[in-house]
Motif scaffolding. Sequence first.
Motif, PDB file in Angstrom:
ATOM      1  N   ASP A   1      28.359 -78.849   1.650  1.00 24.42           N
ATOM      2  CA  ASP A   1      28.969 -77.600   2.112  1.00 24.42           C
ATOM      3  C   ASP A   1      27.898 -76.644   2.625  1.00 24.42           C
ATOM      4  O   ASP A   1      28.044 -76.085   3.711  1.00 24.42           O
ATOM      5  CB  ASP A   1      29.736 -76.956   0.951  1.00 24.42           C
ATOM      6  CG  ASP A   1      30.436 -75.666   1.358  1.00 24.42           C
ATOM      7  OD1 ASP A   1      31.589 -75.756   1.839  1.00 24.42           O
ATOM      8  OD2 ASP A   1      29.822 -74.579   1.218  1.00 24.42           O
TER       9      ASP A   1
ATOM     10  N   GLY B   1      24.847 -77.043  -2.178  1.00 28.69           N
ATOM     11  CA  GLY B   1      26.260 -76.930  -2.535  1.00 28.69           C
ATOM     12  C   GLY B   1      27.056 -78.089  -1.942  1.00 28.69           C
ATOM     13  O   GLY B   1      27.033 -78.306  -0.727  1.00 28.69           O
TER      14      GLY B   1
ATOM     15  N   VAL C   1      37.479 -78.352  -8.196  1.00 31.83           N
ATOM     16  CA  VAL C   1      36.254 -78.068  -8.939  1.00 31.83           C
ATOM     17  C   VAL C   1      36.458 -78.234 -10.453  1.00 31.83           C
ATOM     18  O   VAL C   1      35.541 -78.671 -11.162  1.00 31.83           O
ATOM     19  CB  VAL C   1      35.686 -76.676  -8.558  1.00 31.83           C
ATOM     20  CG1 VAL C   1      36.556 -75.547  -9.044  1.00 31.83           C
ATOM     21  CG2 VAL C   1      34.262 -76.503  -9.056  1.00 31.83           C
TER      22      VAL C   1
ATOM     23  N   PRO D   1      35.067 -72.249 -13.149  1.00 32.78           N
ATOM     24  CA  PRO D   1      34.666 -71.834 -11.807  1.00 32.78           C
ATOM     25  C   PRO D   1      34.515 -70.327 -11.680  1.00 32.78           C
ATOM     26  O   PRO D   1      35.169 -69.562 -12.390  1.00 32.78           O
ATOM     27  CB  PRO D   1      35.825 -72.320 -10.931  1.00 32.78           C
ATOM     28  CG  PRO D   1      36.605 -73.278 -11.743  1.00 32.78           C
ATOM     29  CD  PRO D   1      36.345 -72.977 -13.175  1.00 32.78           C
TER      30      PRO D   1
ATOM     31  N   GLY E   1      32.758 -67.700  -5.180  1.00 32.77           N
ATOM     32  CA  GLY E   1      31.638 -67.930  -4.274  1.00 32.77           C
ATOM     33  C   GLY E   1      31.941 -67.444  -2.870  1.00 32.77           C
ATOM     34  O   GLY E   1      32.966 -66.796  -2.622  1.00 32.77           O
TER      35      GLY E   1
ATOM     36  N   ALA F   1      35.489 -69.365  -1.873  1.00 30.40           N
ATOM     37  CA  ALA F   1      35.438 -70.650  -2.589  1.00 30.40           C
ATOM     38  C   ALA F   1      35.425 -70.437  -4.102  1.00 30.40           C
ATOM     39  O   ALA F   1      35.057 -69.373  -4.593  1.00 30.40           O
ATOM     40  CB  ALA F   1      34.180 -71.421  -2.173  1.00 30.40           C
TER      41      ALA F   1
ATOM     42  N   ILE G   1      33.421 -71.901  -7.277  1.00 28.98           N
ATOM     43  CA  ILE G   1      32.146 -72.615  -7.391  1.00 28.98           C
ATOM     44  C   ILE G   1      31.741 -72.790  -8.853  1.00 28.98           C
ATOM     45  O   ILE G   1      32.189 -72.040  -9.724  1.00 28.98           O
ATOM     46  CB  ILE G   1      31.009 -71.854  -6.657  1.00 28.98           C
ATOM     47  CG1 ILE G   1      30.788 -70.462  -7.275  1.00 28.98           C
ATOM     48  CG2 ILE G   1      31.323 -71.748  -5.167  1.00 28.98           C
ATOM     49  CD1 ILE G   1      29.517 -69.768  -6.794  1.00 28.98           C
TER      50      ILE G   1
ATOM     51  N   GLU H   1      25.400 -77.090  -6.857  1.00 20.75           N
ATOM     52  CA  GLU H   1      26.627 -76.283  -6.916  1.00 20.75           C
ATOM     53  C   GLU H   1      27.799 -77.133  -6.430  1.00 20.75           C
ATOM     54  O   GLU H   1      27.683 -77.813  -5.409  1.00 20.75           O
ATOM     55  CB  GLU H   1      26.440 -75.057  -6.007  1.00 20.75           C
ATOM     56  CG  GLU H   1      27.621 -74.107  -5.958  1.00 20.75           C
ATOM     57  CD  GLU H   1      27.377 -72.962  -4.956  1.00 20.75           C
ATOM     58  OE1 GLU H   1      26.205 -72.669  -4.616  1.00 20.75           O
ATOM     59  OE2 GLU H   1      28.375 -72.383  -4.496  1.00 20.75           O
TER      60      GLU H   1
ATOM     61  N   VAL I   1      31.523 -76.909  -4.910  1.00 13.24           N
ATOM     62  CA  VAL I   1      32.233 -75.903  -4.115  1.00 13.24           C
ATOM     63  C   VAL I   1      33.625 -76.421  -3.773  1.00 13.24           C
ATOM     64  O   VAL I   1      33.764 -77.437  -3.072  1.00 13.24           O
ATOM     65  CB  VAL I   1      31.488 -75.630  -2.783  1.00 13.24           C
ATOM     66  CG1 VAL I   1      32.206 -74.548  -1.974  1.00 13.24           C
ATOM     67  CG2 VAL I   1      30.029 -75.246  -3.019  1.00 13.24           C
TER      68      VAL I   1
END
Length: 151
Positions: free
Chosen positions: A6, A94, A100, A119, A122, A126, A128, A142, A144
């Motif tokens: 990502d 990421g 996630v 999570p 982000g 997102a 993250i 990370e 994502v």
Amino acid sequence: MLTRIDHVGIACRDLTEAVARYCSVFGLTVASREVNEEQGVREAMLLVATGADEALGAGGGPGGSYIQLLEPLSPDSPVGKFMARRGEGIHHIGYAVTDVRSALAEVAGSGVRLIDERPRHGSLGASIAFLHPADLGGVLTELVEPRRAGS
Ligand code: MC0
């Protein structure tokens, strides 16, 4: 589990100067600029490529890949401490995942330490979660889950 890269997070001293340099050298465009107080960063996402199958246009989106430039908000933030130790440079990678929470559960089962058990928020909306660099060859990693298109 990982669907693509990502973004690559790069620590910099001066975000404005770093954005100008990356845009001028590589002809990139800025997809977003955000301050994330919880993470202690001021950051910009520079679009490298849009998702091949999502035709999201110049603004990028969930399928895109990015360079993320990170300026610390304070010396005792994660990026501030990193820069004091190592200077400017690659801070983390990421990887995109579809979900996630289930990715975190799977990673936890492998024995890799989770920095985030749940999570957090982000860039670009997102969800993250970070994994500890000590268990992944010294690379802060990370996960994502991008914001879904239209949400
Ligand atoms: C620290 N270490 C790293 C590192 N940061 N190793 C690789 N990559 C990094 N980025 C290593 C140090 O070299 C040291 O290794 C050990 O970790 C402890 O360092 P420390 O300075 O004492 O730091 P800690 O333990 O307080 O914290 C390290 C840790 C932290 C990775 C847990 O930085 C953290 O929670 N990071 C996740 C959150 C984050 O980075 N947020 C900023 C980006 P030795 O071998 O000397 O012990 S936010 C973001 O990017 C958002 C906006 C987004 O993508 O959407």
